[in-house]
Design an enzyme around this catalytic site. Structure first.
Site, mmCIF file in Angstrom:
data_model
loop_
_atom_site.group_PDB
_atom_site.id
_atom_site.type_symbol
_atom_site.label_atom_id
_atom_site.label_comp_id
_atom_site.label_asym_id
_atom_site.label_seq_id
_atom_site.Cartn_x
_atom_site.Cartn_y
_atom_site.Cartn_z
ATOM 1 N N LYS A 13 -4.750 14.598 -47.527
ATOM 2 C CA LYS A 13 -3.895 14.378 -46.351
ATOM 3 C C LYS A 13 -4.462 15.084 -45.114
ATOM 4 O O LYS A 13 -4.584 14.493 -44.055
ATOM 5 C CB LYS A 13 -2.462 14.871 -46.631
ATOM 6 C CG LYS A 13 -1.813 14.242 -47.861
ATOM 7 C CD LYS A 13 -0.394 14.729 -48.073
ATOM 8 C CE LYS A 13 -0.266 16.203 -48.387
ATOM 9 N NZ LYS A 13 -0.842 16.608 -49.693
ATOM 10 N N ARG A 88 9.118 16.443 -47.606
ATOM 11 C CA ARG A 88 8.728 16.689 -48.993
ATOM 12 C C ARG A 88 9.913 16.644 -49.938
ATOM 13 O O ARG A 88 9.734 16.855 -51.132
ATOM 14 C CB ARG A 88 8.121 18.088 -49.076
ATOM 15 C CG ARG A 88 6.617 18.104 -49.214
ATOM 16 C CD ARG A 88 6.262 19.570 -49.138
ATOM 17 N NE ARG A 88 5.077 19.891 -49.836
ATOM 18 C CZ ARG A 88 3.916 20.091 -49.224
ATOM 19 N NH1 ARG A 88 3.784 19.895 -47.943
ATOM 20 N NH2 ARG A 88 2.884 20.474 -49.918
ATOM 21 N N ARG A 127 -11.904 23.609 -52.714
ATOM 22 C CA ARG A 127 -11.689 23.511 -51.256
ATOM 23 C C ARG A 127 -12.016 24.825 -50.549
ATOM 24 O O ARG A 127 -11.681 25.897 -51.018
ATOM 25 C CB ARG A 127 -10.232 23.146 -50.969
ATOM 26 C CG ARG A 127 -9.894 23.261 -49.470
ATOM 27 C CD ARG A 127 -8.599 22.642 -49.095
ATOM 28 N NE ARG A 127 -7.493 23.113 -49.901
ATOM 29 C CZ ARG A 127 -6.313 22.513 -49.919
ATOM 30 N NH1 ARG A 127 -6.108 21.445 -49.183
ATOM 31 N NH2 ARG A 127 -5.354 22.992 -50.678
ATOM 32 N N ARG A 155 -8.015 29.198 -49.746
ATOM 33 C CA ARG A 155 -6.587 29.466 -49.608
ATOM 34 C C ARG A 155 -6.052 30.232 -50.812
ATOM 35 O O ARG A 155 -6.474 29.985 -51.943
ATOM 36 C CB ARG A 155 -5.824 28.130 -49.495
ATOM 37 C CG ARG A 155 -5.578 27.708 -48.072
ATOM 38 C CD ARG A 155 -5.075 26.305 -47.951
ATOM 39 N NE ARG A 155 -3.908 25.970 -48.746
ATOM 40 C CZ ARG A 155 -3.319 24.781 -48.713
ATOM 41 N NH1 ARG A 155 -3.784 23.836 -47.926
ATOM 42 N NH2 ARG A 155 -2.263 24.536 -49.464
ATOM 43 N N ARG A 166 2.312 23.568 -57.915
ATOM 44 C CA ARG A 166 2.494 22.684 -56.749
ATOM 45 C C ARG A 166 2.606 21.226 -57.198
ATOM 46 O O ARG A 166 3.371 20.448 -56.623
ATOM 47 C CB ARG A 166 1.334 22.884 -55.769
ATOM 48 C CG ARG A 166 1.476 24.189 -54.985
ATOM 49 C CD ARG A 166 0.161 24.681 -54.419
ATOM 50 N NE ARG A 166 -0.462 23.750 -53.521
ATOM 51 C CZ ARG A 166 -1.736 23.826 -53.156
ATOM 52 N NH1 ARG A 166 -2.514 24.783 -53.631
ATOM 53 N NH2 ARG A 166 -2.239 22.938 -52.330
HETATM 54 P P1 AP5 Z 1 -7.211 18.163 -48.390
HETATM 55 O O1 AP5 Z 1 -7.444 17.137 -47.335
HETATM 56 O O2 AP5 Z 1 -7.243 19.593 -47.969
HETATM 57 O O3 AP5 Z 1 -5.883 17.812 -49.225
HETATM 58 P P2 AP5 Z 1 -4.359 17.852 -48.820
HETATM 59 O O4 AP5 Z 1 -3.721 16.603 -49.316
HETATM 60 O O5 AP5 Z 1 -4.183 18.177 -47.357
HETATM 61 O O6 AP5 Z 1 -3.914 19.054 -49.756
HETATM 62 P P3 AP5 Z 1 -3.031 20.355 -49.521
HETATM 63 O O7 AP5 Z 1 -3.306 21.258 -50.701
HETATM 64 O O8 AP5 Z 1 -3.258 20.973 -48.164
HETATM 65 O O9 AP5 Z 1 -1.624 19.780 -49.622
HETATM 66 P P4 AP5 Z 1 -0.397 20.482 -50.039
HETATM 67 O O10 AP5 Z 1 0.558 19.397 -49.803
HETATM 68 O O11 AP5 Z 1 -0.357 21.093 -51.384
HETATM 69 O O12 AP5 Z 1 -0.395 21.800 -49.108
HETATM 70 P P5 AP5 Z 1 0.299 22.142 -47.716
HETATM 71 O O13 AP5 Z 1 -0.651 22.905 -46.905
HETATM 72 O O14 AP5 Z 1 0.967 20.949 -47.127
HETATM 73 O O15 AP5 Z 1 -8.298 17.912 -49.564
HETATM 74 C C1 AP5 Z 1 -8.353 18.774 -50.680
HETATM 75 C C2 AP5 Z 1 -9.833 18.966 -51.090
HETATM 76 O O16 AP5 Z 1 -10.353 17.742 -51.555
HETATM 77 C C3 AP5 Z 1 -10.740 19.411 -49.924
HETATM 78 O O17 AP5 Z 1 -11.667 20.340 -50.371
HETATM 79 C C4 AP5 Z 1 -11.442 18.101 -49.482
HETATM 80 O O18 AP5 Z 1 -12.735 18.349 -48.960
HETATM 81 C C5 AP5 Z 1 -11.498 17.334 -50.798
HETATM 82 N N1 AP5 Z 1 -11.417 15.879 -50.615
HETATM 83 C C6 AP5 Z 1 -10.636 15.207 -49.702
HETATM 84 N N2 AP5 Z 1 -10.835 13.868 -49.821
HETATM 85 C C7 AP5 Z 1 -11.742 13.697 -50.837
HETATM 86 C C8 AP5 Z 1 -12.357 12.553 -51.441
HETATM 87 N N3 AP5 Z 1 -12.084 11.294 -51.019
HETATM 88 N N4 AP5 Z 1 -13.230 12.769 -52.446
HETATM 89 C C9 AP5 Z 1 -13.523 14.036 -52.887
HETATM 90 N N5 AP5 Z 1 -12.990 15.151 -52.345
HETATM 91 C C10 AP5 Z 1 -12.105 14.993 -51.335
HETATM 92 O O19 AP5 Z 1 1.497 23.085 -48.215
HETATM 93 C C11 AP5 Z 1 1.232 24.376 -48.734
HETATM 94 C C12 AP5 Z 1 2.554 25.050 -49.093
HETATM 95 O O20 AP5 Z 1 3.382 25.173 -47.914
HETATM 96 C C13 AP5 Z 1 3.436 24.295 -50.093
HETATM 97 O O21 AP5 Z 1 3.092 24.566 -51.439
HETATM 98 C C14 AP5 Z 1 4.839 24.817 -49.722
HETATM 99 O O22 AP5 Z 1 5.057 26.101 -50.239
HETATM 100 C C15 AP5 Z 1 4.749 24.938 -48.205
HETATM 101 N N6 AP5 Z 1 5.185 23.706 -47.515
HETATM 102 C C16 AP5 Z 1 4.435 22.921 -46.676
HETATM 103 N N7 AP5 Z 1 5.154 21.895 -46.213
HETATM 104 C C17 AP5 Z 1 6.397 22.014 -46.776
HETATM 105 C C18 AP5 Z 1 7.582 21.234 -46.690
HETATM 106 N N8 AP5 Z 1 7.645 20.107 -45.954
HETATM 107 N N9 AP5 Z 1 8.659 21.645 -47.392
HETATM 108 C C19 AP5 Z 1 8.638 22.770 -48.142
HETATM 109 N N10 AP5 Z 1 7.537 23.561 -48.263
HETATM 110 C C20 AP5 Z 1 6.427 23.177 -47.578
#
Ligand code: AP5
Length: 209
Positions: A13, A88, A127, A155, A166
């Site tokens: 994402k 979410r 990552r 991270r 997660r």
């Molecule tokens: P990346 O693009 O970083 O993936 P992502 O989908 O953004 O993953 P996140 O881990 O950031 O999502 P998340 O939803 O768990 O975390 P968030 O920060 O929102 O890609 C991942 C890796 O794969 C990278 O190394 C990339 O290079 C690689 N990659 C990408 N595309 C690829 C491909 N095609 N092929 C191969 N490799 C590839 O949330 C973190 C925390 O915050 C949550 O756990 C929660 O505690 C809190 N939080 C955030 N939002 C909320 C909410 N709305 N409600 C409640 N808590 C929340």
């Protein structure tokens, strides 16, 4: 345009949002990035969120809805927004519908980036992020160039046990948004596996089409 990126942790994402915002003429709003910034600054919001994030659990709805509502009121959000990591939960989605409905700018589309659980742990544990530019790398799939390799960071919630927590939170609390948005006729499914440029093209085609 008002868009949401939905998908499990590590689906790509953040990677794809950074690639697409310019082409779509929208701003990127990542609740994960906003919460991590608040934790790093030690604000009240950060203190409230840290324990949940460290455990791989979701931060309470009222906390997250509050920061998104405030962000959407900023002038730069008027042109369009791509929400990454929000909503979410069903209550978050209902709150977003209410906020956008009141503003007269309803959601246009929700892209579900589909990646099987089996691929997620490798993506997440590999990552690394450049703290200076925010660019996301992967040690195998998109390695950082030599000039930034020394400064990239991992991270705190990108360990194998936290990824599993997660993923559980995703299936229990976030996956119900798929039928929610399907019922609204707004969901598009995009294969998130394969070459990153190919994923970008698939997303562009389904969001613009
Ligand atoms: P990346 O693009 O970083 O993936 P992502 O989908 O953004 O993953 P996140 O881990 O950031 O999502 P998340 O939803 O768990 O975390 P968030 O920060 O929102 O890609 C991942 C890796 O794969 C990278 O190394 C990339 O290079 C690689 N990659 C990408 N595309 C690829 C491909 N095609 N092929 C191969 N490799 C590839 O949330 C973190 C925390 O915050 C949550 O756990 C929660 O505690 C809190 N939080 C955030 N939002 C909320 C909410 N709305 N409600 C409640 N808590 C929340």
């Amino acid at each position: 345009m008002r868009l949401v990126f939905l998908g499990p942790p590590g689906a790509g994402k953040g990677t794809q949002a950074k690639r697409l915002v310019e082409a779509l003429g929208v701003i990127h709003v990542s609740t994960g990035d906003m919460l991590r910034a608040a934790v790093a600054e030690g604000t009240e919001l950060g203190k409230a969120a840290k324990g949940f994030m460290d455990a791989g659990a979701l931060v309470p709805d009222e906390v997250v809805v509050g920061i998104v509502a405030e962000r959407l009121q900023a002038p730069d959000a008027e042109a369009g927004v791509l929400l990454d990591g929000f909503p979410r939960t069903i209550p978050q989605a209902e709150a977003l519908d209410a906020i956008l409905g009141e503003a007269g700018t309803p959601l246009d589309k929700v892209a579900l980036l589909e990646v099987a659980d089996a691929l997620i742990v490798e993506r997440i544990t590999g990552r690394r992020t450049d703290p200076e530019t925010g660019k996301i790398y992967h040690m195998t799939f998109d390695p950082p160039p030599a000039e930034v390799a020394d400064r990239v960071q991992q991270r705190g919630d990108d360990t194998e046990d936290k990824v599993r927590a997660r993923l559980e939170a995703y299936h229990a609390q976030t996956a119900p948004l798929v039928p929610y948005y399907e019922a609204q006729g707004k969901l598009v499914r995009v294969d998130g596996v394969g070459d990153m440029d190919a994923v970008t093209e698939r997303l562009l085609a389904s969001l613009k089409g």
